[in-house]
Design a protein around this motif. Structure first.
Motif, PDB file in Angstrom:
ATOM      1  N   ASP A   5      -8.599  12.413   6.909  1.00 28.50           N
ATOM      2  CA  ASP A   5      -9.436  13.524   6.445  1.00 28.50           C
ATOM      3  C   ASP A   5      -8.822  14.792   7.005  1.00 28.50           C
ATOM      4  OD1 ASP A   5     -11.155  11.609   5.432  1.00 28.50           O
ATOM      5  OD2 ASP A   5     -12.707  11.892   6.959  1.00 28.50           O
ATOM      6  N   PHE A   6      -8.239  15.618   6.151  1.00 29.94           N
ATOM      7  CA  PHE A   6      -7.673  16.873   6.640  1.00 29.94           C
ATOM      8  C   PHE A   6      -7.745  17.945   5.567  1.00 29.94           C
ATOM      9  CE2 PHE A   6      -4.138  14.091   5.366  1.00 29.94           C
ATOM     10  CZ  PHE A   6      -3.365  14.879   4.532  1.00 29.94           C
ATOM     11  N   VAL A   7      -7.593  19.197   6.026  1.00 30.29           N
ATOM     12  CA  VAL A   7      -7.755  20.358   5.152  1.00 30.29           C
ATOM     13  C   VAL A   7      -6.505  21.212   5.213  1.00 30.29           C
ATOM     14  CG1 VAL A   7      -9.211  22.332   4.563  1.00 30.29           C
ATOM     15  CG2 VAL A   7     -10.230  20.326   5.663  1.00 30.29           C
ATOM     16  N   LEU A   8      -6.074  21.687   4.069  1.00 32.77           N
ATOM     17  CA  LEU A   8      -4.968  22.640   3.969  1.00 32.77           C
ATOM     18  C   LEU A   8      -5.558  24.029   3.775  1.00 32.77           C
ATOM     19  CD1 LEU A   8      -3.773  19.796   3.028  1.00 32.77           C
ATOM     20  CD2 LEU A   8      -2.028  21.142   1.839  1.00 32.77           C
ATOM     21  N   GLN A  23       5.154   8.720  -2.253  1.00 35.23           N
ATOM     22  CA  GLN A  23       4.592   9.981  -2.720  1.00 35.23           C
ATOM     23  C   GLN A  23       4.895  11.053  -1.679  1.00 35.23           C
ATOM     24  OE1 GLN A  23       0.432   9.820  -3.660  1.00 35.23           O
ATOM     25  NE2 GLN A  23       0.628   8.068  -5.034  1.00 35.23           N
ATOM     26  N   THR A  24       5.363  12.198  -2.143  1.00 38.83           N
ATOM     27  CA  THR A  24       5.681  13.302  -1.242  1.00 38.83           C
ATOM     28  C   THR A  24       4.934  14.552  -1.681  1.00 38.83           C
ATOM     29  OG1 THR A  24       7.899  12.411  -0.830  1.00 38.83           O
ATOM     30  CG2 THR A  24       7.514  14.705  -0.260  1.00 38.83           C
ATOM     31  N   HIS A  25       4.327  15.207  -0.700  1.00 37.99           N
ATOM     32  CA  HIS A  25       3.569  16.430  -0.972  1.00 37.99           C
ATOM     33  C   HIS A  25       4.166  17.567  -0.165  1.00 37.99           C
ATOM     34  CE1 HIS A  25       0.257  14.105  -2.850  1.00 37.99           C
ATOM     35  NE2 HIS A  25       0.515  13.223  -1.900  1.00 37.99           N
ATOM     36  N   ASP A  26       4.469  18.657  -0.832  1.00 40.31           N
ATOM     37  CA  ASP A  26       4.949  19.866  -0.176  1.00 40.31           C
ATOM     38  C   ASP A  26       3.745  20.765   0.084  1.00 40.31           C
ATOM     39  OD1 ASP A  26       6.037  22.290   0.584  1.00 40.31           O
ATOM     40  OD2 ASP A  26       7.712  22.163  -0.828  1.00 40.31           O
ATOM     41  N   ALA A  27       3.395  20.955   1.355  1.00 36.73           N
ATOM     42  CA  ALA A  27       2.225  21.763   1.701  1.00 36.73           C
ATOM     43  C   ALA A  27       2.505  23.253   1.618  1.00 36.73           C
ATOM     44  CB  ALA A  27       1.737  21.409   3.101  1.00 36.73           C
ATOM     45  N   ALA A  28       3.727  23.628   1.312  1.00 38.91           N
ATOM     46  CA  ALA A  28       4.098  25.029   1.061  1.00 38.91           C
ATOM     47  C   ALA A  28       3.708  25.956   2.208  1.00 38.91           C
ATOM     48  CB  ALA A  28       3.471  25.515  -0.248  1.00 38.91           C
ATOM     49  N   MET A  55       0.847  -1.202   0.000  1.00 44.68           N
ATOM     50  CA  MET A  55       0.000   0.000   0.000  1.00 44.68           C
ATOM     51  C   MET A  55       0.881   1.250   0.000  1.00 44.68           C
ATOM     52  SD  MET A  55      -2.997   1.064   2.696  1.00 44.68           S
ATOM     53  CE  MET A  55      -3.939  -0.411   2.295  1.00 44.68           C
ATOM     54  N   THR A  56       0.518   2.202  -0.859  1.00 47.64           N
ATOM     55  CA  THR A  56       1.291   3.427  -1.014  1.00 47.64           C
ATOM     56  C   THR A  56       1.261   4.267   0.254  1.00 47.64           C
ATOM     57  OG1 THR A  56       0.794   3.494  -3.377  1.00 47.64           O
ATOM     58  CG2 THR A  56       1.515   5.542  -2.358  1.00 47.64           C
ATOM     59  N   LEU A  57       2.437   4.774   0.630  1.00 44.82           N
ATOM     60  CA  LEU A  57       2.540   5.711   1.742  1.00 44.82           C
ATOM     61  C   LEU A  57       2.813   7.101   1.191  1.00 44.82           C
ATOM     62  CD1 LEU A  57       2.797   3.096   3.485  1.00 44.82           C
ATOM     63  CD2 LEU A  57       4.364   4.396   4.938  1.00 44.82           C
ATOM     64  N   GLN A  58       2.057   8.085   1.690  1.00 43.02           N
ATOM     65  CA  GLN A  58       2.243   9.473   1.293  1.00 43.02           C
ATOM     66  C   GLN A  58       2.857  10.256   2.449  1.00 43.02           C
ATOM     67  OE1 GLN A  58      -1.322  11.405  -0.397  1.00 43.02           O
ATOM     68  NE2 GLN A  58      -2.334   9.410  -0.225  1.00 43.02           N
ATOM     69  N   LEU A  59       3.750  11.155   2.114  1.00 41.41           N
ATOM     70  CA  LEU A  59       4.372  12.024   3.108  1.00 41.41           C
ATOM     71  C   LEU A  59       4.008  13.472   2.803  1.00 41.41           C
ATOM     72  CD1 LEU A  59       6.336  12.658   5.435  1.00 41.41           C
ATOM     73  CD2 LEU A  59       8.201  12.625   3.744  1.00 41.41           C
ATOM     74  N   TRP A  60       3.441  14.134   3.800  1.00 43.40           N
ATOM     75  CA  TRP A  60       3.131  15.560   3.705  1.00 43.40           C
ATOM     76  C   TRP A  60       4.074  16.332   4.625  1.00 43.40           C
ATOM     77  CZ3 TRP A  60      -0.749  17.865   0.730  1.00 43.40           C
ATOM     78  CH2 TRP A  60      -1.602  16.986   0.059  1.00 43.40           C
ATOM     79  N   THR A  61       4.732  17.355   4.078  1.00 46.17           N
ATOM     80  CA  THR A  61       5.675  18.146   4.868  1.00 46.17           C
ATOM     81  C   THR A  61       5.454  19.634   4.610  1.00 46.17           C
ATOM     82  OG1 THR A  61       7.350  18.030   3.115  1.00 46.17           O
ATOM     83  CG2 THR A  61       7.424  16.325   4.838  1.00 46.17           C
ATOM     84  N   LEU A  99      -0.907  22.380  18.281  1.00 51.12           N
ATOM     85  CA  LEU A  99      -0.209  22.922  17.118  1.00 51.12           C
ATOM     86  C   LEU A  99       1.235  22.435  17.049  1.00 51.12           C
ATOM     87  CD1 LEU A  99      -0.763  24.855  14.736  1.00 51.12           C
ATOM     88  CD2 LEU A  99       0.180  26.686  16.149  1.00 51.12           C
ATOM     89  N   ILE A 100       1.612  21.951  15.858  1.00 48.65           N
ATOM     90  CA  ILE A 100       2.992  21.551  15.554  1.00 48.65           C
ATOM     91  C   ILE A 100       3.485  22.476  14.450  1.00 48.65           C
ATOM     92  CG2 ILE A 100       4.501  19.693  14.768  1.00 48.65           C
ATOM     93  CD1 ILE A 100       2.347  17.711  15.728  1.00 48.65           C
ATOM     94  N   ASP A 101       4.513  23.260  14.725  1.00 50.11           N
ATOM     95  CA  ASP A 101       4.952  24.295  13.783  1.00 50.11           C
ATOM     96  C   ASP A 101       5.518  23.733  12.481  1.00 50.11           C
ATOM     97  OD1 ASP A 101       4.262  26.743  14.977  1.00 50.11           O
ATOM     98  OD2 ASP A 101       5.897  26.552  16.413  1.00 50.11           O
ATOM     99  N   ASP A 102       6.391  22.766  12.574  1.00 46.59           N
ATOM    100  CA  ASP A 102       6.994  22.161  11.386  1.00 46.59           C
ATOM    101  C   ASP A 102       6.621  20.688  11.415  1.00 46.59           C
ATOM    102  OD1 ASP A 102       8.464  21.436   9.191  1.00 46.59           O
ATOM    103  OD2 ASP A 102      10.431  21.710  10.136  1.00 46.59           O
ATOM    104  N   ALA A 103       5.480  20.379  10.828  1.00 50.10           N
ATOM    105  CA  ALA A 103       4.896  19.054  10.995  1.00 50.10           C
ATOM    106  C   ALA A 103       5.101  18.181   9.763  1.00 50.10           C
ATOM    107  CB  ALA A 103       3.405  19.176  11.285  1.00 50.10           C
ATOM    108  N   ALA A 104       4.943  16.893   9.974  1.00 47.91           N
ATOM    109  CA  ALA A 104       4.906  15.912   8.896  1.00 47.91           C
ATOM    110  C   ALA A 104       3.744  14.971   9.162  1.00 47.91           C
ATOM    111  CB  ALA A 104       6.215  15.136   8.804  1.00 47.91           C
TER     112      ALA A 104
END
Length: 404
Positions: free
Chosen positions: A373-376, A56-61, A1-7, A24-29
């Motif tokens: 389930d999360f929102v940017l 898969q890696t996602h940059d949340a900018a 199963m694919t793992l995604q990383l959001w940073t 709150l986590i300031d610099d989260a993953a």
């Protein structure tokens, strides 16, 4: 199963035991496995072996990330509107005056009965789309505008199908005990018998997740409400209650005695009712849209709820007569400005506590093992979501691990 990383994000985890405001986590993953969060924490603490497994890696900018929002009290499925009644109230008529003259819920019942399923679905889906556009990933939809077996079934079926093709889960609640329909005028007991006949039939069709009632002097008495709750209990269904909106009927105590998921409105809640809710773990659902729209002056006793440690959720109460609103973000602002919740309390009210009000422990926080389930948001701090009136800073929604 694919793992995604959001940073590269700030994560408001809303975890109940968090050491920091909002969790709150300031610099989260965040690591997502399938439709579930596999890891949430400071980026520097991310285990290297887990990071290496992410394909898969996602940059949340720099975006703010929160749990998906949850609207835990709506009446989205209905026909028509009640703009004329809005005008009547502005000219001095009360909600009760209009209801007793055949308006109010009865007028929406008539319009809903006349509408076919396709028309109801189109109207209701448009309302749901507006909620989803503001980051709502779970919504409760009540019946209660059919008030007879066939139209109640029609409304619940429409509600069940509403979320198809949208990044949102719909939970359905049977609210047959919402009002007495015109054909049962003066025969509340007879109509209640009809409600008790409807409930097991609709439940057997898989249309009911919970049962609600309107316990109030213009609706159903505590004794009548108890009969509804007993029927729900016999079917293994959780209960909720419209309680203490216009008067103190002792509904909160009754609901707590049945382990209710929530009591909603609560402007007239007594200390005894708050204590009973605290003992039962029943969530208080605050509905500032109805308070505002009806120009009420009696505030729900927020200090009393805090004193007893009662969890407070916030919802739109989206409905045609008393809260024609499809903006949960606006309710965050109203909860703060009208009810004096803190922005942290308000945000917890549309995430963690709203999940509890629906009996859904798998969401409402950002933590390993919960739904992804999360929102940017285009925001630096969670308080911005309550602060800006009419703004929608949503950038993206991730629903069940899938970027929308």
């Amino acid at each position: 199963m694919t793992l995604q990383l959001w940073t590269h994000c700030r994560a408001a985890t809303l975890q109940a035991d968090a050491a920091t405001p909002y969790g709150l986590i300031d610099d989260a993953a965040l690591v997502v496995r399938g439709d579930t969060l596999a890891w949430v924490g400071p980026r520097q603490a991310l285990p290297p072996e887990l990071a290496a497994q992410c394909t898969q890696t996602h940059d949340a900018a720099g975006a703010l990330v929160t749990p998906g929002l949850i609207d835990c009290h709506t009446h989205l499925v209905y026909g028509g509107n009640r703009a004329q009644e809005f005008e009547q109230r502005l000219n001095g008529a009360s909600y009760e005056d209009i209801a007793r003259a055949g308006g109010g819920i009865a007028s929406t019942v008539n319009a809903t009965r006349l509408a076919d399923a396709a028309s109801l679905a189109a109207q209701s889906r448009a309302r749901l789309v507006q909620l989803v556009a503001q980051g709502v990933t779970t919504v409760e939809v009540k019946s209660g505008y059919g008030l007879a077996l066939a139209p109640e079934r029609k409304c619940l079926r429409v509600a069940r199908a509403l979320g198809q093709g949208l990044p949102v889960q719909v939970r359905t609640t049977f609210l047959g005990a919402h009002a007495v329909p015109p054909e049962f005028a003066g025969r509340t007991g007879d109509y209640l018998d009809e409600v008790l006949r409807m409930l097991p039939l609709l439940h057997a069709e898989g249309l009911v997740d919970a049962v609600d009632a309107f316990c109030e002097r213009i609706a159903f008495s505590p004794a009548q409400t108890q009969r509804v709750f007993e029927a729900a209990r016999a079917l293994g269904l959780p209960v909720k209650l419209h309680a203490e909106q216009l008067s103190d009927s002792g509904g909160a105590q009754l609901a707590a005695a049945f382990g209710a998921l929530s009591c909603d409105h609560l402007e007239w809640l007594s200390p005894e009712g708050a204590a009973a809710m605290a003992r039962a773990g029943t969530v208080a659902v605050l509905l500032p849209g109805a308070f505002y729209f009806l120009r009420e002056t009696r505030l729900p006793p927020v200090a009393l709820l805090r004193e007893h440690g009662v969890a407070m959720a916030v919802s739109t109460d989206s409905n045609p007569g008393t809260s024609p609103c499809t903006s949960l973000l606006l309710m965050l602002n109203m909860a703060c400005t009208l009810f004096r919740l803190t922005p942290e309390e308000a945000l917890a009210g549309v995430t963690r506590h709203a999940a509890r009000a629906l009996g859904l422990p798998d969401r409402g926080q950002l933590a390993a093992g919960l739904r992804a389930d999360f929102v940017l948001w285009q925001a630096q701090h969670p308080a911005e979501l309550s602060y800006a009136i009419g703004a929608n800073p949503r950038l993206h929604t991730v629903y069940g691990g899938v970027l929308q």
